[in-house]
Scaffold this active site. Structure first.
Site, PDB file in Angstrom:
ATOM      1  N   SER A 100       0.846  -1.196   0.000  1.00 18.78           N
ATOM      2  CA  SER A 100       0.000   0.000   0.000  1.00 18.78           C
ATOM      3  C   SER A 100       0.887   1.255   0.000  1.00 18.78           C
ATOM      4  O   SER A 100       1.736   1.397  -0.873  1.00 18.78           O
ATOM      5  CB  SER A 100      -0.978  -0.049   1.184  1.00 18.78           C
ATOM      6  N   ASP A 104      -8.415  -5.144  -4.905  1.00 21.55           N
ATOM      7  CA  ASP A 104      -7.736  -4.164  -4.047  1.00 21.55           C
ATOM      8  C   ASP A 104      -8.612  -2.952  -3.728  1.00 21.55           C
ATOM      9  O   ASP A 104      -8.483  -2.338  -2.680  1.00 21.55           O
ATOM     10  CB  ASP A 104      -6.459  -3.668  -4.752  1.00 21.55           C
ATOM     11  N   HIS A 157      -7.858  -5.344  -0.337  1.00 26.24           N
ATOM     12  CA  HIS A 157      -6.638  -4.615  -0.012  1.00 26.24           C
ATOM     13  C   HIS A 157      -6.073  -5.134   1.312  1.00 26.24           C
ATOM     14  O   HIS A 157      -6.805  -5.318   2.280  1.00 26.24           O
ATOM     15  CB  HIS A 157      -6.978  -3.119   0.103  1.00 26.24           C
TER      16      HIS A 157
END
Length: 556
Positions: free
Chosen positions: A212, A337, A456
């Site tokens: 991320s 995601d 995610h």
């Protein structure tokens, strides 16, 4: 006979204990450190060092400085506090300004290790939150490097860096240039390069990896000229410098908003006032609006990030890929995601009872394509609904919302970064992946729909070997996918080729090239059919070619 056997076993255990491989006291540039030696199995030990300072306590809005050092032996046995940041619900703060520390896991066999590959982890958290230990469950920290280090025979390092206003506030000029958190990461990478040989590591075989905002950070660290010669390889999971949230375009506006919240003027005395303001107040002033809608999506609330400062980032990220020409690079995404974000923007996608309206799809697309006005929305809508048919099912509409978010926030920018890396590479190799192990919260009677893929951050538990650490919480298939990821990641760290190293892999992962665009889909049931080409090429083409070619109607 049994007594003799017992004596022999006792002697063997005693001999192994007294000859336990351990680094003991390690000499570093700041002074001597001693960690904790733990036994993992017969003739397998590990030294764990927690809380070694890699820089001094940072000055407010200043680059990190070298640590002055210490006398005696530093007992590196406890994790240090994370950098001062908001709590998860943004009602208070936690952590400290004294936070530039790192942790090291060093595996040993019969003898003390030397020349091991080194993997340096950079955590995510939207540049607002995060810590080098990660979430903690019964003293089982998410980012414990133990499983990766043990299984892959590599050294794992995790580090702290400033987040929120203290790490990323910027006026867009020399008075408050920003990127302090990125400078912290760079200082840690440089420290590891200078000192890791003393811990049994090879300073010339350094892999940085992150997820991320940590994945975008890894990307930034390969693009900045300040890491020349320090990094050999890099892995970006669900985040690259080209993501729409990667670089802030109007940092001055954000700085003025923060200044007003802490009662500082917005004139030429603003920076001096901010530097004197209580750090907790400054951190609280950097809260992110958690309320979102299709018209004001969550991703647009990520307003603290990297800035083009003429120093750490001398130019737009897409113009800096020549700096990564010799770095081997893996970049990839989770297949859904964007779900974490779009589930907050359009909550109906997770409700089995509520339909998601076509209007919501249009509203989300309109906010992502705002600069191009009605023409941008029309093109985007026709692109994403071309396979709908006359009467799309409720599932089709919900899945389309997740696809739009995943493409815009993660997948397309990651593909663009892979193209640029491959195009600029000299000796650096390029690899692309799609992680698709379904989220464990999907299904009837659960919070997420049955069609749910990998959300995610779903990859983190597998990369860090949690199905092995806490076996009762997982099925055997989860241990399979975790073993695959650790094998690919640590082989890559060792050799620059995820297929070659100490661990066997289920499928040969081909290189990504500018014309082949091959990628590997990773989940528990992998076989040769999981090598594919041109990830979501139609949508990559839309976001990178068709949309930018339309006239801009709004600069916001």
């Amino acid at each position: 006979m049994m007594a003799k056997l017992g004596i022999l076993v006792a002697v063997a255990v005693f001999l192994e204990t007294v000859s336990a491989a351990s680094l003991g006291v390690v000499y570093t540039e700041g002074g001597m450190v001693q960690g904790e030696n733990i036994r993992l199995g017969f003739r397998r030990h590990m030294d764990v060092f927690r809380g070694i300072p890699f820089a001094d306590i940072p000055g407010r809005f200043e680059k990190p400085k070298r640590h002055p050092g210490w006398d005696g032996v530093l007992e590196a046995t406890k994790y240090r506090r994370r950098c001062l940041q908001l709590n998860l619900i943004m009602t208070d703060t936690r952590g400290s300004e004294d936070c530039l520390y790192l942790n090291i896991w060093v595996p040993h066999g019969r003898s003390v290790s030397t020349g091991l590959p080194v993997m340096v982890w950079i955590y995510g958290g939207g540049y607002l939150v995060g810590g080098s230990m990660g979430a903690n469950f019964l003293d089982n920290y998410l980012y414990s490097g133990q499983e990766i280090a043990d299984r892959g025979d590599v050294i794992v390092v995790t580090l702290g860096y400033r987040v929120g206003t203290l790490g990323f506030l910027s006026t867009g000029d020399a008075s408050l240039p920003g990127n302090y958190g990125l400078w912290d990461q760079q200082a840690a990478i440089a420290w590891v390069h200078r000192n890791i040989r003393s811990f049994g590591g090879d300073p010339d075989n350094l892999t940085i990896f992150g997820e991320s905002a940590g994945g975008a950070s890894v990307s930034f660290q390969t693009l900045t000229p300040h890491n020349k010669g320090l990094i050999k390889r890099a892995i970006s999971q669900s985040g690259v410098a080209l993501c729409p949230w990667g670089v802030i375009r109007n940092p001055r506006k954000v700085a003025e908003q923060v200044a007003l919240k802490v009662n500082c003027p917005t004139d030429d005395t603003m920076v001096a006032c901010l530097k004197m303001t209580d750090p907790v107040l400054l951190t609280m002033a950097g809260t992110m609006k958690l309320a979102s809608s299709p018209d004001a999506p969550l991703v647009h609330n990520l307003v603290l990030s990297g800035v083009i400062d003429g120093d750490f980032l001398p130019d737009e990220p897409y113009n800096l890929f020549h700096n990564a020409a010799e770095i081997d690079y893996i970049a990839g995404v989770n297949d859904m995601d964007g779900h974490l974000f779009t589930g907050l923007d359009v909550p109906s996608i997770n409700s089995p009872l509520v339909d998601t309206s076509v209007k919501d799809v249009k509203r989300l697309l309109a906010s992502y394509t705002k600069e191009k006005g009605q023409a941008g929305l029309d093109k985007a809508y026709s692109t994403y609904t071309s396979t709908w048919g006359a009467n799309p099912s409720r599932e089709t509409i919900k899945r389309t919302v997740v696809e739009i978010g995943s493409d815009y926030i993660f997948i397309v920018p990651t593909q663009a970064a892979l193209y640029l890396h491959a195009a600029n590479a000299t000796t650096g190799r390029t690899y692309s992946y799609l992680f698709s192990q379904p989220n464990r919260m999907g299904g009837i009677g659960r919070p997420y729909p049955s069609w749910m893929g990998a959300d995610h951050a779903d990859d983190l538990q597998y990369v860090f070997g949690k199905p092995f650490t806490t076996p009762l919480a997982y099925w055997p298939r989860h241990r399979d996918v975790s073993g695959y990821m650790i094998a690919y990641w640590t082989n890559f760290a060792r050799t620059g080729d995820p297929n070659k190293g100490n661990l066997r892999v289920p499928v040969t992962w081909p290189k990504f090239t500018s014309n082949g665009n091959q990628f590997l889909e990773i989940n528990f049931s992998m076989d040769k059919s999981y090598v594919q080409q041109k990830m979501r090429i139609r949508y990559v083409h839309f976001w990178t070619s068709i949309l930018p070619s339309l006239p801009t109607v709004s600069s916001e």
